[in-house]
Design a protein around this motif. Sequence first.
Motif, PDB file in Angstrom:
ATOM      1  N   ILE A 284      26.567 -96.698  41.291  1.00 50.01           N
ATOM      2  CA  ILE A 284      27.389 -95.976  42.414  1.00 50.01           C
ATOM      3  C   ILE A 284      26.378 -96.123  43.464  1.00 50.01           C
ATOM      4  O   ILE A 284      25.310 -95.809  43.546  1.00 50.01           O
ATOM      5  CB  ILE A 284      27.616 -94.794  42.259  1.00 50.01           C
ATOM      6  N   LEU A 285      27.076 -96.952  44.551  1.00 47.54           N
ATOM      7  CA  LEU A 285      25.845 -97.444  45.680  1.00 47.54           C
ATOM      8  C   LEU A 285      26.493 -96.470  47.030  1.00 47.54           C
ATOM      9  O   LEU A 285      27.548 -95.862  47.103  1.00 47.54           O
ATOM     10  CB  LEU A 285      26.425 -99.028  45.883  1.00 47.54           C
ATOM     11  N   SER A 286      25.647 -96.408  47.718  1.00 51.04           N
ATOM     12  CA  SER A 286      25.723 -95.548  49.148  1.00 51.04           C
ATOM     13  C   SER A 286      26.226 -96.409  50.218  1.00 51.04           C
ATOM     14  O   SER A 286      25.681 -97.591  50.387  1.00 51.04           O
ATOM     15  CB  SER A 286      24.557 -94.819  49.441  1.00 51.04           C
ATOM     16  N   GLY A 287      27.282 -95.982  50.980  1.00 49.19           N
ATOM     17  CA  GLY A 287      27.832 -96.692  52.206  1.00 49.19           C
ATOM     18  C   GLY A 287      28.259 -95.824  53.310  1.00 49.19           C
ATOM     19  O   GLY A 287      28.155 -94.537  53.182  1.00 49.19           O
ATOM     20  N   ASN A 288      29.364 -96.349  54.074  1.00 51.54           N
ATOM     21  CA  ASN A 288      30.213 -95.428  54.753  1.00 51.54           C
ATOM     22  C   ASN A 288      31.695 -95.625  54.691  1.00 51.54           C
ATOM     23  O   ASN A 288      31.936 -96.646  53.788  1.00 51.54           O
ATOM     24  CB  ASN A 288      29.768 -95.357  55.899  1.00 51.54           C
ATOM     25  N   ALA A 289      32.292 -95.316  55.575  1.00 48.71           N
ATOM     26  CA  ALA A 289      33.970 -95.160  55.099  1.00 48.71           C
ATOM     27  C   ALA A 289      34.585 -96.446  56.027  1.00 48.71           C
ATOM     28  O   ALA A 289      35.564 -96.730  55.715  1.00 48.71           O
ATOM     29  CB  ALA A 289      34.553 -94.044  56.134  1.00 48.71           C
ATOM     30  N   TYR A 290      33.501 -97.279  56.808  1.00 44.87           N
ATOM     31  CA  TYR A 290      34.169 -98.315  57.631  1.00 44.87           C
ATOM     32  C   TYR A 290      33.741 -99.763  57.128  1.00 44.87           C
ATOM     33  O   TYR A 290      32.596 -99.902  56.807  1.00 44.87           O
ATOM     34  CB  TYR A 290      33.883 -98.084  59.037  1.00 44.87           C
ATOM     35  N   ILE A 291      34.711-100.464  56.763  1.00 44.90           N
ATOM     36  CA  ILE A 291      34.356-101.787  56.029  1.00 44.90           C
ATOM     37  C   ILE A 291      35.176-102.944  56.953  1.00 44.90           C
ATOM     38  O   ILE A 291      36.143-103.068  57.440  1.00 44.90           O
ATOM     39  CB  ILE A 291      34.968-101.750  55.074  1.00 44.90           C
ATOM     40  N   VAL A 292      34.681-104.233  56.578  1.00 42.95           N
ATOM     41  CA  VAL A 292      35.309-105.536  57.044  1.00 42.95           C
ATOM     42  C   VAL A 292      35.334-106.315  55.866  1.00 42.95           C
ATOM     43  O   VAL A 292      34.137-106.881  55.105  1.00 42.95           O
ATOM     44  CB  VAL A 292      34.220-106.190  58.080  1.00 42.95           C
ATOM     45  N   VAL A 293      36.309-106.383  55.251  1.00 39.31           N
ATOM     46  CA  VAL A 293      36.485-107.110  53.901  1.00 39.31           C
ATOM     47  C   VAL A 293      37.633-108.053  54.071  1.00 39.31           C
ATOM     48  O   VAL A 293      38.763-108.002  54.566  1.00 39.31           O
ATOM     49  CB  VAL A 293      36.649-106.206  52.866  1.00 39.31           C
ATOM     50  N   ASN A 294      37.635-109.034  53.110  1.00 41.71           N
ATOM     51  CA  ASN A 294      38.574-110.243  53.021  1.00 41.71           C
ATOM     52  C   ASN A 294      39.854-109.915  52.260  1.00 41.71           C
ATOM     53  O   ASN A 294      39.819-108.703  51.615  1.00 41.71           O
ATOM     54  CB  ASN A 294      37.985-111.582  52.516  1.00 41.71           C
ATOM     55  N   ARG A 295      40.775-110.479  52.247  1.00 47.93           N
ATOM     56  CA  ARG A 295      41.990-110.075  51.738  1.00 47.93           C
ATOM     57  C   ARG A 295      41.997-109.956  50.047  1.00 47.93           C
ATOM     58  O   ARG A 295      42.473-109.005  49.609  1.00 47.93           O
ATOM     59  CB  ARG A 295      43.200-111.216  52.024  1.00 47.93           C
ATOM     60  N   GLY A 296      41.260-110.848  49.644  1.00 51.16           N
ATOM     61  CA  GLY A 296      41.053-110.702  48.119  1.00 51.16           C
ATOM     62  C   GLY A 296      40.313-109.414  47.737  1.00 51.16           C
ATOM     63  O   GLY A 296      40.664-108.903  46.744  1.00 51.16           O
ATOM     64  N   TYR A 297      39.325-108.813  48.397  1.00 55.07           N
ATOM     65  CA  TYR A 297      38.830-107.420  48.279  1.00 55.07           C
ATOM     66  C   TYR A 297      39.922-106.586  48.152  1.00 55.07           C
ATOM     67  O   TYR A 297      40.139-105.785  47.281  1.00 55.07           O
ATOM     68  CB  TYR A 297      37.926-107.246  49.295  1.00 55.07           C
ATOM     69  N   VAL A 298      40.696-106.385  48.998  1.00 58.10           N
ATOM     70  CA  VAL A 298      41.719-105.719  49.187  1.00 58.10           C
ATOM     71  C   VAL A 298      42.717-105.709  48.123  1.00 58.10           C
ATOM     72  O   VAL A 298      43.246-104.673  47.351  1.00 58.10           O
ATOM     73  CB  VAL A 298      42.733-105.734  50.595  1.00 58.10           C
ATOM     74  N   ARG A 299      43.240-106.795  47.639  1.00 60.56           N
ATOM     75  CA  ARG A 299      44.018-107.413  46.384  1.00 60.56           C
ATOM     76  C   ARG A 299      43.226-106.615  45.386  1.00 60.56           C
ATOM     77  O   ARG A 299      43.821-106.021  44.508  1.00 60.56           O
ATOM     78  CB  ARG A 299      44.057-108.497  46.104  1.00 60.56           C
ATOM     79  N   SER A 300      41.902-106.747  45.005  1.00 58.78           N
ATOM     80  CA  SER A 300      41.129-106.020  44.004  1.00 58.78           C
ATOM     81  C   SER A 300      41.438-104.539  43.919  1.00 58.78           C
ATOM     82  O   SER A 300      41.500-103.995  42.953  1.00 58.78           O
ATOM     83  CB  SER A 300      39.786-106.498  44.027  1.00 58.78           C
ATOM     84  N   VAL A 301      41.234-103.992  45.074  1.00 57.97           N
ATOM     85  CA  VAL A 301      41.260-102.448  45.185  1.00 57.97           C
ATOM     86  C   VAL A 301      42.654-101.999  44.782  1.00 57.97           C
ATOM     87  O   VAL A 301      42.712-100.869  44.107  1.00 57.97           O
ATOM     88  CB  VAL A 301      41.074-102.000  46.756  1.00 57.97           C
ATOM     89  N   LEU A 302      43.679-102.998  45.047  1.00 57.47           N
ATOM     90  CA  LEU A 302      45.067-102.684  44.720  1.00 57.47           C
ATOM     91  C   LEU A 302      45.442-102.889  43.371  1.00 57.47           C
ATOM     92  O   LEU A 302      46.374-102.164  42.712  1.00 57.47           O
ATOM     93  CB  LEU A 302      46.015-103.127  45.713  1.00 57.47           C
ATOM     94  N   GLU A 303      44.891-103.769  42.736  1.00 58.51           N
ATOM     95  CA  GLU A 303      45.184-104.453  41.460  1.00 58.51           C
ATOM     96  C   GLU A 303      44.321-104.344  40.143  1.00 58.51           C
ATOM     97  O   GLU A 303      44.661-104.196  38.954  1.00 58.51           O
ATOM     98  CB  GLU A 303      45.828-105.909  41.659  1.00 58.51           C
ATOM     99  N   ASP A 304      43.059-104.331  40.615  1.00 56.58           N
ATOM    100  CA  ASP A 304      42.092-104.420  39.572  1.00 56.58           C
ATOM    101  C   ASP A 304      41.838-103.184  38.613  1.00 56.58           C
ATOM    102  O   ASP A 304      41.682-102.061  39.390  1.00 56.58           O
ATOM    103  CB  ASP A 304      40.613-104.865  40.131  1.00 56.58           C
TER     104      ASP A 304
END
Length: 430
Positions: A284-304
């Motif tokens: 588990i990594l530390s970060g924040n709420a705001y991101i800049v990500v490609n379409r494939g990242y979003v697809r993974s969030v929704l489908e992986d």
Amino acid sequence: MRLLKAGRLILLLKLTIVLGSIWMLSLFSYPKTSWDPTYILSYSWLEYTDADGIPETACNCSAILRGEREALEEAKLLSITRDFRESVHIPDEYYINATQDCREFQLSRKYLTIPLSQEEEDFPLAYSIVVHHKVDNFERLLRAIYAPHNIYCIHVDKKSEPSVFSAVMAITSCFPNTFMVSQPVTVVYAAWPRVQADLNCMADLYKASTKWKYFINLCGQDFPLKTNLEIVRMLRSLKGGNSLESEQMPDEKKWRVTSSHKIVDGGIQWAGKAKEPPPFNLPILSGNAYIVVNRGYVRSVLEDNRIQTLIEWAKDTYSPDEFLWATIQRIPGVPGATWPNSKYDMSDMNAIARLVKWQWHEGSQGSLEAVYPECHGNHVRSICVYGAGDLKWMLEQHHLFANKFDTDTDPIAVYCLEKYLRQKALAELQ
């Protein structure tokens, strides 16, 4: 002579409206025709100038952006003057009424309804914007980032005032590429619903268009530091990578993911029990709420399936928005991800997603221990709400956006920044 000039101006406005309308009607109709530079007739009337007659023109933005002390002192005095602050405040009702005529609203608020370059048109972006108050802030943010080829999902907190919901809905209704999220939630600070709001917009944006290249999530008190063309060029330079804070979890934050939490009376509380370890032994990594990500990242969030399992595990943690995206960014196989080894850690200052001044990292100029100079505005939850004196330093940074701005606290900071960006965007045409 004056009548002739006025007639030419009216003709220019009418032609621009027609071209803008044609463009918006064909927004999602492909195949599209090539960008035609003859559409750009003259954009001088889209600059923010003293002739606009708004109260903020009392300040000298050029001098403020150069960091001149006298101009900054005058701006600070103005920003704390009650009459000035009341004069610049735009009530929710204005937007509800003004958007009854969308064409007039777009013209009077100087929205760019025609793509400024082929390069930008060929690289559309998707935005999620989470709002719960301060419609004036939100509308000025939308205007600053608006382009007809981008797509925007707006999430209004279900517990927001009715006037906020009505005003935001009225604004979005004036643009075919801007829409309200299909499933709004009641957002709870530091709890799962804050993530769910972005997830719901992610899903809507992914379904709405197959064209966009990158996803950027914002809140209503963000503001860009770059023009749309600059954003596009910086994202192209990532070559398919993502840019977001993702670092090893510090010991003082580990309780957030080792203890179970629950929502009680609109707030988050410890549930009195420990959590099971994360699935698949994911670090588990530390970060924040705001991101800049490609379409494939979003697809993974929704489908992986791995990420779906992680999402279910994260729902009873504290402030999941500050580790979920950072953790997904380090999962092998996610498009644009990096390896979870600490060698690949990225801090918020190295990522381009968001510039935030935390109070405990501020320091006097020249201090080697300070991450950034002291805040020229005020602090809310230890975050700097920027003042006009922060602008010169901010524009020297590489970040795409900054947080937080508040037109009720320092409207001059927002005005000078949006004026600077608009002049720069129009200058890029030359």
